[in-house]
Design an enzyme around this catalytic site. Structure first.
Site: not given
Lengths: 584, 186
Positions: A52, A114-115, A164, A482
């Site tokens: 993502e 969940f999630q 959802k 760097m």
């Protein structure tokens, strides 16, 4: 006429009504209804990413190269938390994004389902605004509002969290024209009295400078055009921040190069010695100012910015002008012309003489080699061989990014995509994919370092899947260059964890991903390798083995003012004092 | 309230605001922030203060316009003049924030806070507590044979003074609402 539909369909409908053609995303349990709708339509292309974070950087690349908002779709929990780095990056660089995230159903919110994650809570400080939509009747309206907020005023990312059950529920769809005008309406026109005062100063100034930033590019192509008109008509020298490159052309006669920590000597000295500083859409970032107390001590400072909180945040200015750069420039030119197009010509002539003197230092000089490829040389050759192309450049973060900014020239806005504010390693590869999606025929090159590139290398799979011929130009020094440079300068050459051990074979990696790769180590073979990369019809990884211990100069050491720049290796002994060492 | 018509996001330009913008003196300011009463708006305001390292000395919030869903947040904060200006600009930038007023510089204003003070004691101390409460015009809102709960409305310093006097007389518990403030005049 009211149209009843599910929340999931509303999402697709609203995106279509907002003119969205591309969505970058990754499916998961909490966004399945939306993915089901995406499956059943052809107007919007969905780019399946591999992580993502990649989706958000792709959307940033898309947005930065088109001027349109980038759109992302992710699932709940880890989908949303993985987007956080990209959101923060977009917030700091003022990139308009609309991120849609799935959420567990409303009746499960707060149960550690969940999630489940508190997505609006987590993303509150890294978005311009965010919403949790619990009522399907408000969903379409919220998405339209989201586009408005993301793109108006100072652009930025917004996130809309959609449970959802809201995606399954049915309600009436509301189109963008049916909602009442948003209360959020930032002012665009600048105060004409302040603009007139600035014109008076331009007429008299002996050593003026235009210090331009990403705001000019965000304002749109018209602002870049007006900047060119102003600079060319008045003869005022132009410098720019990292984010503003391309607003004024690098080939333009008034261009004196990028300023800041790794900016050009002439640009930084001109900032230090000017008597009128005109800041257009830049924000006096610490990479630009160096030591605040010694920042351009003798100048009158004007600051044009659309965000009131940018004005007087770091540097106190004498003429604050709140407004959109494009609108302000338009008014400024009008006033300047109506007052007889005056400038202090004799003084400007002397000012340019002084600048030419600084230029003759040739601050980008480096000792080239015929045995090993110097990274600066690689940039010069890349510039020479790609100059005529319809070219877009993205970068990762580190030395290569600074060399790209120093040695590549940008003549148009929206051609340079880099992570400026947040400094996100792993930005460039996904950003290049986002740019290529928006400009399928263009030559899109990600100038990368080996360490940064590995951070989101999984996105090569996305490039191959969507046949996006992005070119990955990796300046491979087997170091975190760097970090290594700073350890050399401030930590007694103790190179703690700053090398890349166990690097993959990039050529084999390219083959494993199903694209093409090549490695080049001999300076004599460099041009042919670059040409092969350009000519290849598909994604390509060019592994350029460069000098491992090259440092990036010029450099303003932390805690030092503009006029104490380091130009090369000889000047680096003990340059950063203990006070400077605590800075980043 | 709106006499000076200071727009959201602008810095205060009162003719009487002669503060040196570069002064390093820490000042206390009372800000009135009018916000859209949407979920999370208070978290946004508080998160701004903690995220950017500003102080909150007092904070009150309630919906003041039920039909327009507008809430009023009163924040007492402290900082140098430059920091106060930055706080106002940052508040103004929050999307659901409609107006930001700096009551400390925009003109005279009234500030009030309500406090509830539970004082336990018997005999002389109990009599003395009641006597002082009368002087402060505090109301007794609860009473038992060995305690009072006083309700006092006033400026924060008046509540401080009352608490200081009650402490040796058996102050056992104390609740304060934080400051609510309005500009004076029409």
């Amino acid at each position: 006429m009211s149209r009843s539909m599910t929340g999931a369909r509303m999402v697709v409908e609203a995106l279509r009504d907002q003119g969205v053609d591309t969505v970058f995303g990754y499916p998961g349990g909490a966004v399945l209804p939306i993915y089901d709708e995406i499956f059943q339509q052809n107007d919007i292309t969905h780019v399946l990413v591999r992580h993502e974070q990649g989706a958000v950087h792709m959307a940033e690349g898309y947005a930065r190269s088109t001027g349109k908002p980038g759109v992302v779709l992710v699932t709940s929990g880890p989908g949303a938390t993985n987007a956080v780095t990209g959101l923060t990056d977009a917030l700091l660089d003022s990139i308009p994004l609309v991120v849609l995230s799935g959420q567990v159903p409303t009746f499960l919110i707060g149960t550690d389902g969940f999630q489940e994650a508190d997505t609006v809570g987590i993303t509150r400080p890294c978005t311009k605004h965010n919403w949790l939509v619990k009522d399907p009747a408000k969903l379409a309206e919220t998405i339209h509002k989201g586009f408005h907020v993301a793109t108006s005023g100072r652009p930025g990312p917004v996130l809309i969290d959609i449970p959802k059950d809201v995606q399954f529920a049915t309600a009436d769809y509301v189109g963008p024209k049916q909602i009442e005008p948003a209360k959020y309406q930032p002012a665009r026109k600048g105060d004409i009295a302040a603009i007139t005062r600035l014109v008076e100063l331009i007429e008299q100034a002996e050593r003026p400078i235009l210090y331009t930033g990403g705001g000019v590019i965000n304002s749109g192509p018209a602002a870049s055009q007006l900047l060119r008109e102003l600079a060319d008509a008045t003869g005022i020298p132009v410098t720019s921040t990292l984010m503003g490159l391309g607003a004024y052309p690098a080939s333009g006669k008034n261009w004196i190069g990028m300023l800041g920590m790794h900016g050009l000597y002439e640009a930084n000295l001109a900032m230090h010695d000017c008597d009128l500083m005109i800041n257009l859409g830049a924000r006096f970032d610490d990479r630009i100012t160096g030591r605040i107390a010694d920042f351009s001590p003798g100048s009158v400072k004007a600051h044009v910015d659309i965000d009131p909180s940018s004005i007087n945040k770091v540097i106190r200015v004498d003429i604050p002008i709140l407004g959109d750069v494009g609108h302000v420039l338009e008014d400024l030119l009008k006033v300047w012309k109506s007052r007889g197009r005056k400038v202090n010509t004799p003084a400007l002539g002397k000012w340019w003489e002084k600048i030419e003197g600084w230029k003759s230092k040739n601050c980008l000089f480096f000792r080239n080699s015929d045995k090993i490829i110097k990274p600066q040389h690689a940039m010069q050759r890349l510039e020479a061989l790609t100059k005529g192309h319809d070219r877009y450049i993205t970068t990762e973060v580190g030395q290569h990014q600074m060399w790209a900014a120093q040695y590549l020239g940008f003549d148009e806005p929206n051609r340079w995509m880099t992570s400026g504010g947040l400094g996100t390693m792993g930005y460039g590869l996904p950003a290049s994919i986002g740019v290529q999606m928006a400009h399928p025929e263009a030559l899109v090159i990600n100038v990368a370092g080996d360490a940064s590139w590995l951070m989101n290398m999984q996105e090569m799979g996305t490039a191959v899947q969507f046949r996006l011929p992005v070119k990955q130009f990796i300046l491979n020094n087997e170091r975190l260059g760097m970090v290594r440079q700073w350890q050399q300068l401030l930590h007694g050459e103790r190179y703690s964890q700053s090398w890349s051990d166990s690097l993959p074979d990039f050529v084999k990696l390219a083959e494993a991903f199903g694209c093409k790769g090549a490695q080049v180590r001999d300076p004599g073979d460099l041009d042919a390798a670059i040409q092969q990369m350009i000519d290849y019809d598909g994604p390509f990884i060019l592994d350029v083995l460069v000098e491992k211990h090259e440092n990036c100069f010029p450099m303003i050491p932390s805690g030092k003012p503009h006029n104490e720049m380091l130009l090369g290796e000889a000047e680096t002994q003990g340059v950063i004092e203990s006070q400077g060492a605590v800075l980043v | 309230m709106n006499a000076l018509n200071i727009q959201k996001g602008m810095s205060s330009h009162s003719a009487y605001d002669l503060r040196d913008p570069n002064a390093e003196i820490v000042e206390s300011h009372t800000l009135a922030v009018l916000v859209e009463n949407e979920p999370g708006v208070l978290a946004r305001v508080i998160g701004l203060f903690s995220g950017r390292g500003y102080n909150i000395d007092s904070l009150t919030v309630a919906e003041v316009d039920h039909t327009g869903h507008q809430s009023r947040i009163t924040v007492v904060t402290s900082g140098t003049p430059a920091v106060i200006e930055q706080i106002k600009a940052q508040l103004g930038r929050i999307v659901p924030v409609h107006e930001v007023h700096d009551l400390t510089v925009e003109g005279p204003s009234v500030e009030r806070e309500l406090g509830l003070f539970k004082v336990r004691g018997q005999g002389d101390k109990r009599v003395e507590a009641l006597r002082i409460a009368e002087i402060f015009r505090a109301n007794v809102v609860d009473s038992t044979l060995e305690s009072f709960v006083f309700e006092l409305v006033g400026t924060p310093s008046k509540l401080d003074a009352f608490a200081d006097l009650m402490r040796p007389l058996g102050l056992a518990d104390l609740a304060r609402t934080g400051v609510a403030a309005l500009a004076r005049g029409a």
